[in-house]
Design an enzyme around this catalytic site. Structure first.
Site, mmCIF file in Angstrom:
data_model
loop_
_atom_site.group_PDB
_atom_site.id
_atom_site.type_symbol
_atom_site.label_atom_id
_atom_site.label_comp_id
_atom_site.label_asym_id
_atom_site.label_seq_id
_atom_site.Cartn_x
_atom_site.Cartn_y
_atom_site.Cartn_z
ATOM 1 C CE LYS A 50 -3.262 2.662 2.911
ATOM 2 N NZ LYS A 50 -4.149 2.670 4.122
ATOM 3 C CG ASP A 87 -5.400 8.008 4.787
ATOM 4 O OD1 ASP A 87 -6.284 8.699 4.214
ATOM 5 O OD2 ASP A 87 -5.643 6.960 5.426
ATOM 6 C CE LYS A 110 -6.476 8.763 8.171
ATOM 7 N NZ LYS A 110 -7.173 7.659 8.842
ATOM 8 C CG ASP A 134 -1.905 5.164 4.940
ATOM 9 O OD1 ASP A 134 -1.779 4.075 5.521
ATOM 10 O OD2 ASP A 134 -2.974 5.573 4.460
ATOM 11 C CG ASP A 184 -9.850 7.730 6.681
ATOM 12 O OD1 ASP A 184 -8.747 7.659 6.085
ATOM 13 O OD2 ASP A 184 -9.950 7.901 7.916
ATOM 14 C CD GLU A 200 -6.642 5.440 2.490
ATOM 15 O OE1 GLU A 200 -7.642 5.567 3.219
ATOM 16 O OE2 GLU A 200 -5.522 5.133 2.936
ATOM 17 N NE ARG A 250 -11.075 -0.834 3.551
ATOM 18 C CZ ARG A 250 -11.665 -1.071 4.718
ATOM 19 N NH1 ARG A 250 -12.812 -1.713 4.771
ATOM 20 N NH2 ARG A 250 -11.100 -0.685 5.848
HETATM 21 N N1 BES Z 1 -4.268 4.503 6.901
HETATM 22 C C1 BES Z 1 -5.422 4.249 7.691
HETATM 23 C C2 BES Z 1 -5.190 3.200 8.765
HETATM 24 C C3 BES Z 1 -4.206 3.533 9.854
HETATM 25 C C4 BES Z 1 -4.642 3.991 11.076
HETATM 26 C C5 BES Z 1 -2.863 3.305 9.684
HETATM 27 C C6 BES Z 1 -3.743 4.255 12.077
HETATM 28 C C7 BES Z 1 -1.954 3.564 10.686
HETATM 29 C C8 BES Z 1 -2.401 4.026 11.893
HETATM 30 C C9 BES Z 1 -6.550 3.751 6.799
HETATM 31 O O1 BES Z 1 -6.576 4.251 5.506
HETATM 32 C C10 BES Z 1 -7.823 4.182 7.435
HETATM 33 O O2 BES Z 1 -8.048 5.357 7.520
HETATM 34 N N2 BES Z 1 -8.617 3.225 7.853
HETATM 35 C C11 BES Z 1 -9.864 3.508 8.479
HETATM 36 C C12 BES Z 1 -10.877 2.542 7.924
HETATM 37 C C13 BES Z 1 -12.298 2.865 8.295
HETATM 38 C C14 BES Z 1 -12.739 4.171 7.648
HETATM 39 C C15 BES Z 1 -13.197 1.734 7.852
HETATM 40 C C16 BES Z 1 -9.698 3.314 9.978
HETATM 41 O O3 BES Z 1 -8.969 2.426 10.395
HETATM 42 O O4 BES Z 1 -10.291 4.096 10.725
HETATM 43 ZN ZN ZN Z 2 -4.773 4.818 4.735
HETATM 44 MN MN MN Z 3 -7.583 6.093 5.355
#
Ligand code: BES
Ligand code: ZN
Ligand code: MN
Length: 523
Positions: free
Chosen positions: A261, A266, A273, A284, A343, A345, A347
């Site tokens: 990834k 992000d 966020k 990220d 967010d 993104e 996947r």
């Molecule tokens: N890049 C984030 C996940 C992340 C969180 C990485 C903390 C490192 C530390 C990912 O893109 C994300 O934002 N995931 C969301 C998914 C949700 C919207 C279903 C999350 O984990 O809140």
């Molecule tokens: Zn992310």
């Molecule tokens: Mn994200």
């Protein structure tokens, strides 16, 4: 820059190095070479230690006076913990402690490799090299008053000869790849837009037996990489997709596929966020960094397997051109996704990459992604989640990670959780219930894996640490590089009878437009 290693058989009291580092086990059990330090103190080492609180706990260090009686200018003791429980990873940690203690010496000599005669000597030597390089790591590019370490030469005192020399070389090549990954993760997002990441990958991989193909936006459209285009459309920094190919001489057969990834920043996109939530989001692209970094070491490690890297690179930003909640993207394999949260993104871009790796009939696929906060809640900051569709392949990944000293732990992909991503308008949506968020993400990815053994590492926790931990400094860790290299070195094509199919979706493969129901108007 970088450490050079050599093997010497000189006794500890006569070794030519500024600093002599000698292991001490718990509780104050003298390791190899400690007799020389003791002699320098006229037999007073034990009495000296009694006066300190140094016990020999793993990673403890203590400088001892040597009254000019050793050839080395100074000596430092390093704790290795309980001697009968000592592991290869403990040696990495002890070596890192030495490297961090030795920042003002140009050269250090150590007997650490011989502290545990029961450990395979080559494994011990490789671990000491890895620990030294990883422990010496600093990221000072933006520090005006940073103090770069002076350490550049490590003499390993051992009678292991060529075997130890080869293991040290291996460890240092592996750790150099880790360092490359840490550096690019620690770079601010402003310094690594997708095009620049692609250029960095080109520079790194040139002359290392890996060919680099970079897809730009017109090529992404041509290849119908709707996930990458969709996530990337909100940023002025346009997306890219890297395809990296390592083909060692005399190999045929299917390739092992690495997917990483690469979200260079992000922000969450329109599903923005919080400010605090964004603070570390330059990390990220850690999966991408691990894949690119690992591929740079394949030839030097003599890997005999073909390896292909798939690296989607995007910046996830909110803007007038960004994807909106409710938009529908069409992924490379034709499946459609209703984007309810911009967010989620990672996947979306991995979907395209996994679909390409499947289409290329890879022997096995592993992806690494800072994918979910939920995985960090489940396993904490230090352990990655391991999921997959093939028990034989995930066991191979688990075993490689264990040998490499990277902590991963299995999580399930329950088939009945698939309905959590059912969409009213598309083949699936990109979010599920809050509970079990790491599993939902894995189940989503599985939809884009077709007919190949696949493993998924959610590295959201260990890719970027909030504080120092052993040989990892605060910030980017380069997590995954060592597991990927250990996997490539020992790869056995899984007998893929085990592969569990994702639920089939009728409308898949009937793709017409690249991205969304209609042609987009920009780019
Ligand atoms: N890049 C984030 C996940 C992340 C969180 C990485 C903390 C490192 C530390 C990912 O893109 C994300 O934002 N995931 C969301 C998914 C949700 C919207 C279903 C999350 O984990 O809140
Ligand atoms: Zn992310
Ligand atoms: Mn994200």
């Amino acid at each position: 820059m970088g450490l050079t290693f050599s093997v010497v058989t000189t006794p500890a009291d006569r070794v030519a190095a500024e600093l002599l580092a000698v292991p001490i086990a718990k509780t104050r059990i003298l390791g190899p070479g400690a007799d020389a330090v003791d002699a320098a103190l006229d037999g007073g080492l034990a009495a000296f230690l009694e006066e300190t609180d140094f016990e020999g706990n793993l990673g403890e260090t203590l400088a001892v006076p040597t009254s000019g009686k050793l050839r080395a200018k100074a000596a430092v003791l390093v704790g290795v913990g309980e001697i009968d429980k000592l592991t290869v990873d403990d040696l990495r940690r002890a070596a890192a402690a030495v490297a961090r203690r030795a920042t003002r010496a140009v050269s250090v000599a150590t007997t650490l490799v011989s502290v545990a005669p029961d450990l395979p000597r080559a494994d011990a030597a490789q671990a000491v090299a890895e620990g030294m390089v990883m422990g010496a790591y600093q990221f000072l590019e933006y520090k005006r008053d940073g103090k770069p370490t002076k350490l550049s030469k490590v003499s390993v005192i051992s009678d292991g000869g060529a075997e130890v020399r080869a293991a040290l070389a291996r460890g240092s090549v592996i750790a150099d790849a880790v360092v490359w990954a840490r550096d690019i993760v620690n770079q601010p997002a402003q310094a690594k837009p997708p095009a620049e990441m692609a250029a960095e990958a080109r520079r790194l991989l040139r002359g290392r037996g890996v060919t680099v193909q970079v897809l730009d936006v017109p090529q992404l459209r041509q290849q119908k990489l709707g996930g990458v285009l969709g996530v990337g459309q909100g940023s002025h920094q346009t997306p890219r997709f890297l395809k990296l190919t390592y083909t060692p001489a005399g190999t045929s057969g299917k390739a092992l596929a690495f997917v990483g990834k690469g979200v260079v920043f992000d922000s969450g996109g329109l599903s923005l966020k919080t400010g605090a939530g964004m603070e570390t989001m330059k990390c990220d692209m850690s999966g991408a960094a691990a894949v690119i970094g690992a591929m740079s070491a394949l030839r030097e490690l003599g890997v005999k397997t073909r390896v292909t890297g798939y690296v989607p690179l995007v910046e996830n930003m909110p803007s007038g051109t960004a994807i909106r909640p409710g938009d529908v993207l069409r992924i490379h394999n034709g499946k459609t996704v209703e984007v309810l949260n911009t967010d989620a993104e990672g996947r979306l871009i991995l979907a395209d990459a996994l679909s390409l790796a499947s289409e290329d009939k890879s022997a096995a696929v592993i992806d690494l992604a800072t994918l979910t906060g939920a995985c960090v809640v489940a396993l904490g900051e230090k352990i990655a989640g391991l999921m997959g569709n093939d028990d034989g392949w995930t066991s191979q990944v688990q075993a490689a990670a264990d040998r490499a000293g990277e902590r991963v732990w299995p999580l399930p992909l329950p088939t009945d959780y698939r309905k959590g991503i059912d969409s009213a308008v598309a083949d699936m949506k990109n979010i599920g219930p809050r509970e079990g968020g790491a599993l939902t993400a894995g189940i989503f990815l599985q939809e884009f894996v077709e007919g190949v053994p696949w493993a998924h590492l959610d590295i959201a926790g260990p890719a970027f640490l909030s504080g120092d931990d052993g040989y990892h400094p605060k910030g980017g860790t380069g997590f995954g590089v060592r597991t990927l290299l250990e996997l490539a070195r020992t790869f056995e094509p899984p007998t893929s009878s085990d592969v569990k199919p994702a639920k089939s979706v009728k409308s898949a493969k009937s793709a017409k437009s690249t991205n969304g129901a209609r042609r987009r108007t920009r780019r």
